[in-house]
Design an enzyme around this catalytic site. Structure first.
Site, mmCIF file in Angstrom:
data_model
loop_
_atom_site.group_PDB
_atom_site.id
_atom_site.type_symbol
_atom_site.label_atom_id
_atom_site.label_comp_id
_atom_site.label_asym_id
_atom_site.label_seq_id
_atom_site.Cartn_x
_atom_site.Cartn_y
_atom_site.Cartn_z
ATOM 1 N N GLU A 328 0.774 -1.294 0.029
ATOM 2 C CA GLU A 328 -0.159 -0.021 0.054
ATOM 3 C C GLU A 328 0.771 1.353 -0.082
ATOM 4 O O GLU A 328 0.469 2.184 -0.557
ATOM 5 C CB GLU A 328 -1.056 0.059 1.290
ATOM 6 C CG GLU A 328 -0.172 0.076 2.410
ATOM 7 C CD GLU A 328 -1.288 -0.085 3.567
ATOM 8 O OE1 GLU A 328 -2.178 0.553 3.586
ATOM 9 O OE2 GLU A 328 -0.972 -0.552 4.756
ATOM 10 N N SER A 353 -3.364 -8.654 -4.865
ATOM 11 C CA SER A 353 -2.207 -9.758 -5.026
ATOM 12 C C SER A 353 -2.569 -10.659 -6.282
ATOM 13 O O SER A 353 -3.555 -11.086 -6.560
ATOM 14 C CB SER A 353 -2.058 -10.727 -3.797
ATOM 15 O OG SER A 353 -1.130 -11.772 -4.173
ATOM 16 N N ALA A 375 4.412 -6.282 -13.980
ATOM 17 C CA ALA A 375 5.671 -5.905 -13.712
ATOM 18 C C ALA A 375 5.731 -6.345 -12.083
ATOM 19 O O ALA A 375 6.768 -6.636 -11.228
ATOM 20 C CB ALA A 375 5.953 -4.296 -13.335
ATOM 21 N N LYS A 379 11.853 -10.130 -6.837
ATOM 22 C CA LYS A 379 13.090 -10.067 -7.733
ATOM 23 C C LYS A 379 14.542 -10.212 -6.921
ATOM 24 O O LYS A 379 15.583 -10.352 -7.723
ATOM 25 C CB LYS A 379 12.984 -8.596 -8.196
ATOM 26 C CG LYS A 379 12.039 -8.229 -8.945
ATOM 27 C CD LYS A 379 12.056 -7.038 -9.738
ATOM 28 C CE LYS A 379 10.718 -6.572 -10.277
ATOM 29 N NZ LYS A 379 9.415 -6.312 -9.728
ATOM 30 N N SER A 418 10.446 -9.319 -17.848
ATOM 31 C CA SER A 418 11.318 -10.529 -17.509
ATOM 32 C C SER A 418 12.763 -9.779 -17.208
ATOM 33 O O SER A 418 12.733 -8.520 -16.791
ATOM 34 C CB SER A 418 11.285 -11.388 -18.692
ATOM 35 O OG SER A 418 12.055 -12.525 -18.148
ATOM 36 N N LYS A 421 18.318 -12.713 -15.902
ATOM 37 C CA LYS A 421 18.463 -13.809 -15.145
ATOM 38 C C LYS A 421 17.781 -14.928 -15.415
ATOM 39 O O LYS A 421 17.955 -16.230 -15.012
ATOM 40 C CB LYS A 421 18.228 -13.191 -13.831
ATOM 41 C CG LYS A 421 19.172 -12.169 -12.939
ATOM 42 C CD LYS A 421 18.892 -11.696 -11.712
ATOM 43 C CE LYS A 421 19.924 -10.847 -11.340
ATOM 44 N NZ LYS A 421 20.102 -9.491 -11.808
ATOM 45 N N LYS A 433 11.425 -16.663 -13.550
ATOM 46 C CA LYS A 433 10.911 -15.853 -14.420
ATOM 47 C C LYS A 433 11.099 -16.471 -16.133
ATOM 48 O O LYS A 433 10.286 -16.101 -16.873
ATOM 49 C CB LYS A 433 11.894 -14.672 -14.641
ATOM 50 C CG LYS A 433 11.803 -13.925 -13.281
ATOM 51 C CD LYS A 433 10.313 -13.333 -12.927
ATOM 52 C CE LYS A 433 10.275 -11.960 -14.018
ATOM 53 N NZ LYS A 433 9.019 -11.084 -13.813
ATOM 54 N N ARG A 551 27.144 -14.731 -3.645
ATOM 55 C CA ARG A 551 26.012 -14.962 -2.909
ATOM 56 C C ARG A 551 25.198 -16.314 -3.492
ATOM 57 O O ARG A 551 25.567 -16.569 -4.783
ATOM 58 C CB ARG A 551 25.001 -13.963 -2.625
ATOM 59 C CG ARG A 551 25.407 -12.765 -1.989
ATOM 60 C CD ARG A 551 24.549 -11.592 -1.960
ATOM 61 N NE ARG A 551 24.188 -11.222 -3.449
ATOM 62 C CZ ARG A 551 23.582 -10.257 -3.621
ATOM 63 N NH1 ARG A 551 23.155 -9.574 -2.893
ATOM 64 N NH2 ARG A 551 23.307 -9.697 -5.062
#
Length: 625
Positions: A328, A353, A375, A379, A418, A421, A433, A551
């Protein structure tokens, strides 16, 4: 009001003073021109010539004042006088001389022929001196006032010796409010070395920047080259960045259209200036035509990409813009921004959602969008590695439910955001994705809706971007953490990426995966060093750089294409189309159903990753996962 009256009185006083000076200049020029003609020999002065001067002096003075007024020599702001004002003076004097010659000829009053050339020359010189002396007096007074007040003067180096630099240096010298002194000018044109621009010496090319900054004790460097390529700006900015001086630049020439080059246009050099890419150009007319008078829905409209999509869509004047977001605060911020900027925009902002089937169906049924930009997505790569089920639920099945709603309610075009990655993914976010891309292409084959995806890399300043993290670490005094010394990424600004997304959407025919050209890859450690320097510090002295190791799921470099994909160019060189990969649609949707059942079995992550490997053969899950 009082201030305006004082200003008007000062203006009238200055104009009156110039009138008196010009009247005196006519008398002095007339006599001096005659004396020059007879080589200052008073005994050689012929009576009629001197008498003719005195006889016509008053009419000549009146003629000069009228002509000078016509050429606006009493209206110019002489503190900013330049070539235009000099040209006006010359034209005014020539006009005056011709009128006086004509008048004396009609009155049959003779003067030596050379007198008129000498008269025009002397009057021009006196007029120039009376006008331009004002600039000299102002500069000297400004220096004395600054010295008396103890004002700190910033020592400036200007890079570039073109028209923009000329205007900029002039304003720096004449402004009462800018306490800066241009010490030297840099330009790569070897023919200009040693010459002057606005009284400032051009000392050499870019190779002189570092030594000159030290020699002249430069505080501030201004890059005044708005029309040169972004690549050249990057090369010069990198050299300037090593001096530790404050670094400013003018916007690109495309940003200065219909605007004057002014000190107020200056901005600090940003990290984007050091990427070395040319500005993205798009077909704005095609985008406006495509979006105008349409109902457009944006999922994830409060995020970094989604909100910029909303801004650019709003500028195209759609019939209605519907923003959907689960968070929000973000939704509220973009709502208020668009209300301020586009008060006439038909805007709907909804909290929802994409994982909620009934809610998405209800939204599509109520608003019946013509175009959808999807979008909404998780991510953050490391976070998704720790919560793979959530990545699949949100990215894969949130996309699937939105796609199904678009198909059910007759959306004309569906554009999914997209990522690079998704190519040979080594993390669950990228793999999710890639599945979304497969959903898009599969549904395009079975629906009247045109489904497309747009694939691009990192965007500067987005949520999760490395830039905000580096800035925060620098603010806290370091260290700046980089995962690996050789890690590289493609970068683009958010507005650039979104502009290309919109153009790709305008050119879509259905089923394409558009791939954006992000320019040359950038080493993250170089990005960190440049950002430290731009912040006024020295890398590994003031602010340390530490390597923390890759990572989970992180690659050294990202790829734009899989081995079996090929690229086809579009009309825009920055947008290409990847060749669709053949697959069995029914088998694919059956595997999605199995995956759906698995992700809701908490916390069976291993099973989920194995299933993703079967759906996306190019996915290389981390060892031990």
């Amino acid at each position: 009001m009082i201030g305006k009256r004082v200003h008007d009185k000062e203006l009238i006083l200055r104009q009156f003073l110039l009138v008196i000076l010009d009247a005196a200049a006519v008398a002095v020029s007339s006599v001096l021109a005659l004396m020059l003609r007879i080589e200052f020999s008073f005994e050689k002065i012929q009576g009629p010539y001197l008498e003719n001067i005195w006889q016509t002096l008053l009419p000549n003075i009146l003629t000069v004042l009228v002509v000078f007024w016509f050429f606006r020599l009493y209206h110019s702001v002489w503190r900013y006088a330049g070539m235009y004002e000099l040209q006006q003076i010359v034209m005014a004097v020539l006009t005056v001389t011709l009128l006086q010659l004509l008048g004396m000829s009609l009155l049959e009053l003779k003067m030596p022929r050379s007198y008129w050339f000498l008269y025009a020359g002397v009057l021009t010189c006196i007029t120039v001196v009376t006008r331009f002396a004002y600039r000299f007096v102002r500069r000297m007074r400004k220096k004395l006032v600054d010295k008396r007040r103890g004002t700190e003067i910033s020592r400036v180096m200007v890079v570039g010796a073109g028209a923009a630099a000329d205007v900029l240096i002039r304003e720096l010298k004449t402004s009462d409010h800018l306490h800066k002194h241009v010490e030297c000018v840099i330009d790569d044109d070897a023919d200009l070395k040693g010459k002057m621009i606005q009284g400032c010496r051009i000392i050499g090319g870019r190779e002189s920047i570092l030594s000159a900054a030290e020699h002249y004790q430069i505080d501030e460097i201004i890059i005044a080259m708005p029309s040169v390529s972004r690549k050249k700006i990057m090369e010069i900015a990198k050299i300037c960045n090593e001096t530790g001086c404050e670094l400013k630049t003018l916007p690109g020439v495309y940003q200065l259209v219909n605007k004057e080059v002014r000190v107020s246009n200056l901005r600090h050099v940003e990290i984007e200036d050091l990427l070395g890419r040319e500005p993205v150009t798009v077909d704005l007319s095609a985008i406006t035509k495509y979006l105008g008078d349409q109902v457009i829905l944006v999922t994830g409209g409060g995020g970094s990409i989604g909100s910029e999509l909303c801004r650019q869509i709003a500028a195209a004047k759609p019939k209605q813009l519907v923003i959907v977001d689960i968070y929000e605060n973000n939704a509220y911020e973009i709502q208020q921004e668009l209300k301020r900027k586009y008060p006439k925009l038909n805007l709907a902002v909804l909290i929802a959602s994409v994982r909620n089937t009934n809610r998405m169906n209800a939204i599509f049924e109520q608003y019946l969008p013509n175009i959808v930009f999807h979008a909404a997505a998780h991510k953050h790569v490391p976070l998704m590695e720790d919560s793979p089920n959530e990545a699949i639920k949100n990215n894969v099945f949130g996309t699937l439910k939105t796609v199904q709603a678009a198909d059910r309610y007759g959306v004309e075009r569906f554009v999914m955001i997209s990522t690079d990655k998704a190519v040979n993914p080594t993390n669950i976010m990228g793999a999710s994705k890639r599945i979304c891309e497969m959903i898009i292409q599969a549904y395009n084959r079975r629906s009247e809706t045109e489904f497309v995806a747009v694939r691009f890399g990192n965007v500067l300043g987005s949520n999760g971007s490395v830039i905000p993290l580096f800035k925060q670490q620098i603010k806290e005094g370091g260290p700046v953490t980089v995962t690996h010394p050789d890690i590289i990424r493609y970068f683009m600004t958010i507005p650039e990426a979104v502009s290309l997304v919109l153009e790709a959407g305008a050119n879509a025919k259905g089923g394409e995966i558009f791939v954006l050209d992000m320019g040359e890859p950038v080493k993250i450690v170089d990005l960190a060093k440049n950002l430290i320097r731009l912040s006024g510090y020295t890398p590994n002295e003031d602010i340390m750089i530490e390597y923390t190791g890759l990572r989970p799921g992180e690659k050294l470099y990202e790829e734009r294409l899989m081995a079996e994909e090929g690229l086809e160019k579009t009309e825009n060189d920055r947008i290409s189309v990847a060749k669709p990969i053949e697959m069995e649609d029914e088998a694919f949707f059956e595997s999605l159903e199995v995956l759906k059942n698995a992700v809701y079995k908490e916390p069976d992550d291993v099973e989920v990753r194995d299933m993703v490997c079967k759906i996306v053969p190019t996915y290389k899950k981390p060892k031990g996962k």
